[in-house]
Write a protein that holds these residues in place. Structure first.
Motif, PDB file in Angstrom:
ATOM      1  N   TRP A  31      -6.692   1.494   3.965  1.00  0.00           N
ATOM      2  CA  TRP A  31      -8.552   1.296   3.868  1.00  0.00           C
ATOM      3  C   TRP A  31      -8.851   0.262   3.014  1.00  0.00           C
ATOM      4  O   TRP A  31      -9.959  -0.501   3.487  1.00  0.00           O
ATOM      5  N   THR A  32      -7.886  -0.543   2.567  1.00  0.00           N
ATOM      6  CA  THR A  32      -8.451  -1.834   1.787  1.00  0.00           C
ATOM      7  C   THR A  32      -8.161  -3.001   2.757  1.00  0.00           C
ATOM      8  O   THR A  32      -8.456  -4.131   2.236  1.00  0.00           O
ATOM      9  N   GLN A  89      -7.401  -1.168  14.292  1.00  0.00           N
ATOM     10  CA  GLN A  89      -7.984  -2.553  13.601  1.00  0.00           C
ATOM     11  C   GLN A  89      -7.288  -3.793  14.496  1.00  0.00           C
ATOM     12  O   GLN A  89      -5.893  -3.607  14.500  1.00  0.00           O
ATOM     13  N   TYR A 106       0.893  -1.216  -0.060  1.00  0.00           N
ATOM     14  CA  TYR A 106       0.061  -0.045   0.110  1.00  0.00           C
ATOM     15  C   TYR A 106       0.874   1.254  -0.135  1.00  0.00           C
ATOM     16  O   TYR A 106       0.514   2.235  -0.593  1.00  0.00           O
ATOM     17  N   ASP A 150     -11.969   5.636  13.345  1.00  0.00           N
ATOM     18  CA  ASP A 150     -11.412   6.603  12.766  1.00  0.00           C
ATOM     19  C   ASP A 150     -12.171   7.989  12.956  1.00  0.00           C
ATOM     20  O   ASP A 150     -12.908   8.057  12.059  1.00  0.00           O
ATOM     21  N   ASN A 196      -3.765   2.950  11.953  1.00  0.00           N
ATOM     22  CA  ASN A 196      -3.802   3.895  10.570  1.00  0.00           C
ATOM     23  C   ASN A 196      -3.551   2.784   9.654  1.00  0.00           C
ATOM     24  O   ASN A 196      -2.812   2.746   8.857  1.00  0.00           O
ATOM     25  N   ASN A 227      -8.475   4.998  14.833  1.00  0.00           N
ATOM     26  CA  ASN A 227      -8.167   4.231  13.790  1.00  0.00           C
ATOM     27  C   ASN A 227      -7.288   3.167  14.018  1.00  0.00           C
ATOM     28  O   ASN A 227      -6.261   2.780  13.417  1.00  0.00           O
ATOM     29  N   THR A 232     -12.652  -3.543  15.076  1.00  0.00           N
ATOM     30  CA  THR A 232     -12.326  -2.141  14.909  1.00  0.00           C
ATOM     31  C   THR A 232     -12.169  -2.048  16.475  1.00  0.00           C
ATOM     32  O   THR A 232     -13.302  -1.844  17.059  1.00  0.00           O
TER      33      THR A 232
END
Length: 281
Positions: free
Chosen positions: A247-248, A220, A28, A280, A244, A218, A276
């Motif tokens: 997003w994918t 996960q 990414y 975010d 952070n 943010n 999560t």
């Protein structure tokens, strides 16, 4: 801490998850032309011999990379991970497993940097040899959890910090949260990937509560288990807590983790978690 040797565990189910997520994060970062810095706080020796004494004593790789090695039905990001591991082996034989430093090195561009920390006196010699005078790589014989703060924020203002302690000392669970909070204050836009084992679930629950209370947004969590939680000795699951994240990442893990839980789980006991921890906002 200084007695820990990851060679006993190289290529196991925990490494599979950790390195798939590492690769996803690095890929990414490379989507943008701007350079980035990756910091590895517990780098280890760089690579592992799966036909060596340590790995053969536990044979943990047999329920990890070895189960994926010859499969033709791999999900896309698992296939990219296996393809990268195959670069270090002959086409038909699995004998070596790269650690996170060599995996990251494969994905670095000329303008990117990799900073490796290792405290073990034997491992640091092996790690320095693996870096092999690569101008993109700096190796530090130091405690990554404390000394890497000096490198933040990186001058690139883009980057990933991989935190992968042994957790041999129970205080590691508290120290990693304190370190994450300190890192985030210095470099709030960076991505942080914290690996954790599940040996005693109450420790993990405490870790998750501490991260939720740490004032970081943010966050996960991605966990892979091969058998149900147990009071018996040994790791039943492991996970990555990512601050952070790309997003994918969550969508990709929703495809990958159920598959890995089925393939690597023991006696149909495999399971996964995608949560999560902090939104975010």
């Amino acid at each position: 801490m200084l007695s820990y040797r990851h060679s006993f565990h190289a290529g196991n189910f925990a490494d599979v998850l950790k390195h798939i997520i590492l690769i996803q994060n690095l890929e990414y970062l490379t989507k943008k032309d701007k350079p980035f810095c990756c910091i590895d706080t517990h780098a280890g020796p760089g690579k592992y011999e799966l036909d060596g004494e340590y790995a053969l004593k536990t044979r943990e790789f047999e329920n990890g990379i070895a189960k994926l090695w010859q499969r033709k039905d791999l999900p896309e990001c698992v296939a990219r991970y296996v393809s990268l591991i195959k670069r270090f082996n002959s086409p038909d034989k699995l004998t070596r497993y790269p650690g996170s430093p060599l995996i990251t090195k494969q994905l670095l561009r000329d303008k990117d940097r990799l900073c490796l920390f290792e405290l073990h006196n034997t491992e640091i010699k092996l790690l320095t040899a693996e870096a092999n005078k690569d101008k993109r790589i700096n190796v530090f014989h130091a405690d990554g959890l404390t000394d890497c703060l000096k490198l933040l924020p990186p001058f690139e203002r883009r980057g990933l910090v991989l935190i992968d302690p042994s957790y041999e000392i129970k205080s590691d669970y508290q120290q990693v949260v304190e370190t994450l909070v300190a890192m985030h204050k210095r470099f709030a836009t960076g991505t942080y990937a914290l690996w954790y084992p599940v040996i005693e679930r109450s420790r993990n629950q405490k870790l998750e509560r501490a991260i939720k209370a740490g004032g970081i947004n943010n966050v996960q969590l991605f966990e892979l288990g091969i058998r149900a939680d147990s009071n018996e000795h040994g790791m039943t699951a492991s996970g990555m807590i990512v601050i952070n994240p790309p997003w994918t990442l969550a969508a990709e893990m929703k495809q990958v983790l159920p598959w890995l839980a089925e393939v690597l789980g023991n006696n149909n006991e495999g399971f996964y978690r995608i949560e999560t921890l902090v939104s975010d906002d």
